[in-house]
Design a protein around this motif. Structure first.
Motif, short mmCIF file in Angstrom:
data_model
loop_
_atom_site.label_atom_id
_atom_site.label_comp_id
_atom_site.label_asym_id
_atom_site.label_seq_id
_atom_site.Cartn_x
_atom_site.Cartn_y
_atom_site.Cartn_z
N PRO A 38 1.00 -1.22 0.00
CA PRO A 38 0.08 0.20 0.13
C PRO A 38 0.80 1.20 0.11
CG PRO A 38 -1.06 -1.55 1.66
CD PRO A 38 0.62 -2.09 1.04
N LEU A 39 0.51 2.33 -0.86
CA LEU A 39 1.31 3.50 -0.85
C LEU A 39 1.34 4.25 0.56
CD1 LEU A 39 3.05 5.51 -2.78
CD2 LEU A 39 0.73 6.42 -3.27
N ALA A 40 0.27 4.16 1.05
CA ALA A 40 0.34 4.80 2.30
C ALA A 40 1.20 4.29 3.24
CB ALA A 40 -1.07 4.59 3.05
N ASP A 41 1.67 2.97 3.37
CA ASP A 41 2.74 2.41 4.37
C ASP A 41 3.92 3.04 3.82
OD1 ASP A 41 0.65 0.61 5.31
OD2 ASP A 41 1.39 -0.98 4.44
N PHE A 42 4.38 2.99 2.70
CA PHE A 42 5.52 3.56 2.12
C PHE A 42 5.52 5.25 2.39
CE2 PHE A 42 8.48 5.83 -0.74
CZ PHE A 42 9.64 5.19 -0.76
N ALA A 43 4.32 5.74 2.49
CA ALA A 43 4.50 7.37 2.59
C ALA A 43 4.46 7.64 4.25
CB ALA A 43 3.41 7.91 2.09
N SER A 44 3.93 6.65 4.89
CA SER A 44 3.99 6.92 6.43
C SER A 44 5.49 6.75 6.80
CB SER A 44 3.35 5.67 7.13
OG SER A 44 3.37 5.87 8.49
N VAL A 45 6.44 5.81 6.34
CA VAL A 45 7.82 5.90 6.91
C VAL A 45 8.58 7.02 6.43
CG1 VAL A 45 9.89 4.34 6.84
CG2 VAL A 45 7.67 3.22 6.91
N ILE A 46 8.45 7.35 5.24
CA ILE A 46 9.12 8.59 4.54
C ILE A 46 8.71 9.93 5.64
CG2 ILE A 46 9.16 10.27 2.53
CD1 ILE A 46 10.69 7.23 2.40
N ASN A 47 7.39 10.00 5.92
CA ASN A 47 6.87 11.12 6.60
C ASN A 47 7.39 11.04 7.97
OD1 ASN A 47 5.18 13.58 6.59
ND2 ASN A 47 3.74 12.30 7.85
N ILE A 48 7.73 10.05 8.60
CA ILE A 48 8.11 10.07 9.97
C ILE A 48 9.62 10.13 10.05
CG2 ILE A 48 8.24 8.60 12.16
CD1 ILE A 48 5.86 7.23 11.39
N ASN A 49 10.39 9.28 9.40
CA ASN A 49 11.73 9.41 9.47
C ASN A 49 12.42 10.41 8.57
OD1 ASN A 49 11.31 6.90 10.66
ND2 ASN A 49 12.43 5.73 9.09
N LEU A 50 12.05 10.94 7.63
CA LEU A 50 12.67 12.00 6.84
C LEU A 50 11.95 13.31 6.90
CD1 LEU A 50 14.70 12.97 4.78
CD2 LEU A 50 13.01 12.20 2.69
N VAL A 51 10.75 13.32 6.54
CA VAL A 51 9.90 14.75 6.89
C VAL A 51 9.90 14.97 8.01
CG1 VAL A 51 7.84 15.89 6.22
CG2 VAL A 51 8.63 14.10 4.64
N GLY A 52 9.74 14.21 9.22
CA GLY A 52 9.57 14.63 10.78
C GLY A 52 10.82 15.02 11.03
N SER A 53 12.10 14.56 10.47
CA SER A 53 13.40 15.04 10.96
C SER A 53 13.76 16.38 10.44
CB SER A 53 14.35 14.08 10.34
OG SER A 53 14.47 12.83 11.22
N PHE A 54 13.43 16.56 9.34
CA PHE A 54 13.39 17.94 8.53
C PHE A 54 12.54 18.91 9.34
CE2 PHE A 54 12.39 21.35 5.76
CZ PHE A 54 13.56 21.88 5.34
N ASN A 55 11.30 18.48 9.48
CA ASN A 55 10.37 19.58 10.25
C ASN A 55 11.02 20.09 11.62
OD1 ASN A 55 7.82 20.90 10.63
ND2 ASN A 55 7.27 19.19 12.12
N VAL A 56 11.29 19.10 12.34
CA VAL A 56 12.10 19.48 13.57
C VAL A 56 13.24 20.40 13.41
CG1 VAL A 56 12.86 18.87 15.57
CG2 VAL A 56 11.16 17.41 14.59
N ALA A 57 14.13 20.01 12.49
CA ALA A 57 15.28 20.66 12.06
C ALA A 57 15.29 22.12 11.82
CB ALA A 57 16.22 19.68 11.08
N ARG A 58 14.14 22.32 10.79
CA ARG A 58 14.09 23.61 10.48
C ARG A 58 13.44 24.58 11.39
NH1 ARG A 58 8.43 25.00 9.07
NH2 ARG A 58 7.20 23.30 9.58
#
Length: 256
Positions: free
Chosen positions: A103-123
């Protein structure tokens, strides 16, 4: 970087690498705030370490408002260090045994937490750091350390989402360091190998030995405390910037 008594944030600080990092920072004289979703565990940790200026905030790293709300409580602090350890590591093949696609949502969830989440806090932390008074002759104002993985280089079967998220963090290091250089903020990434986190230590000894069999030397799982030591070294060595440092005992991951 002699920043004892300075303020730091560790995401995912309730367990594993993040917890070891928070403890090591506190022992080195830092104030630490843990950002995590594990409210009960986080509050217990903060209470246990309260005499050492440890705080806990319930934070969803993927939510701008959640991070902003937590940071607003520490406006009077000079945030000098952010260590992003929050993340997930699910395994799922692109096609299952029946030939059905992930499911695409499973892939997107991992990207959102690990990558987007890290960038969100960093910015958002970078915006706060930029307001700091420089603490050395180089004009330094802060340091951001992200946590990738050797899977970002050698992802295994079933790790498409996880490996892609960690490769994204590796790719983020240099451009983010370049973006933040004018305001005196360094950015580095640690790419750990197979680490002795609680999840792995709960596995049978035979499984742990198999996982460690591809490590060159020392042939064992890495220790969370060794990750924390590298965080402290990067903080102390002001000339490390824009780098991703492998912490893996010479491990190169096989396909499975």
């Amino acid at each position: 970087m002699n920043l004892s008594s300075s303020f730091s944030i560790v995401t995912g600080g309730c367990s594993g690498l993040g917890h070891a990092t928070a403890k090591a920072l506190i022992e080195s004289g830092w104030e630490v705030c843990i950002f995590d979703l594990n409210q009960e565990n986080g509050q217990n940790i903060a209470e246990d370490l309260s005499q050492h200026s440890c705080f806990f905030e319930y934070v969803d790293v993927t939510s701008s408002s959640s991070v902003e709300s937590a940071l607003a409580k520490f406006q009077q602090k000079n945030i000098r260090l952010l260590v992003n350890c929050a993340g997930v590591a699910p395994a799922k093949r692109t096609l299952n045994r029946d030939g059905e696609a992930m499911p695409l949502a499973d892939f997107a969830s991992v990207i959102n937490i690990n990558l987007v989440g890290s960038f969100n806090v960093a910015r958002l932390v970078a915006a706060a750091m930029a307001k700091n008074t420089s603490f050395n002759d180089d004009g330094g104002r802060g340091l951001i350390i992200n946590t990738a993985s050797v899977a970002g280089y050698e992802g295994q079967i079933g790790q498409t989402a996880y490996a892609a998220s960690k490769a994204g963090l590796i790719g983020l290091s240099l451009p983010l360091a370049r973006d933040l250089a004018p305001v005196g903020i360094r950015v580095n990434t640690i790419a750990p190998g197979i680490m002795a986190t609680p999840m792995l230590l709960a596995m049978p000894d035979s499984v742990q030995s198999a996982l460690a069999s591809n490590v060159q030397h020392p042939r064992r799982l890495g220790l969370p405390e060794e990750f924390a030591k590298l965080v402290l070294h990067i903080a102390d060595n002001g000339y490390i910037n824009g780098e991703t440092i492998r912490l893996d005992g010479g491990l190169r991951m096989p396909p499975k």
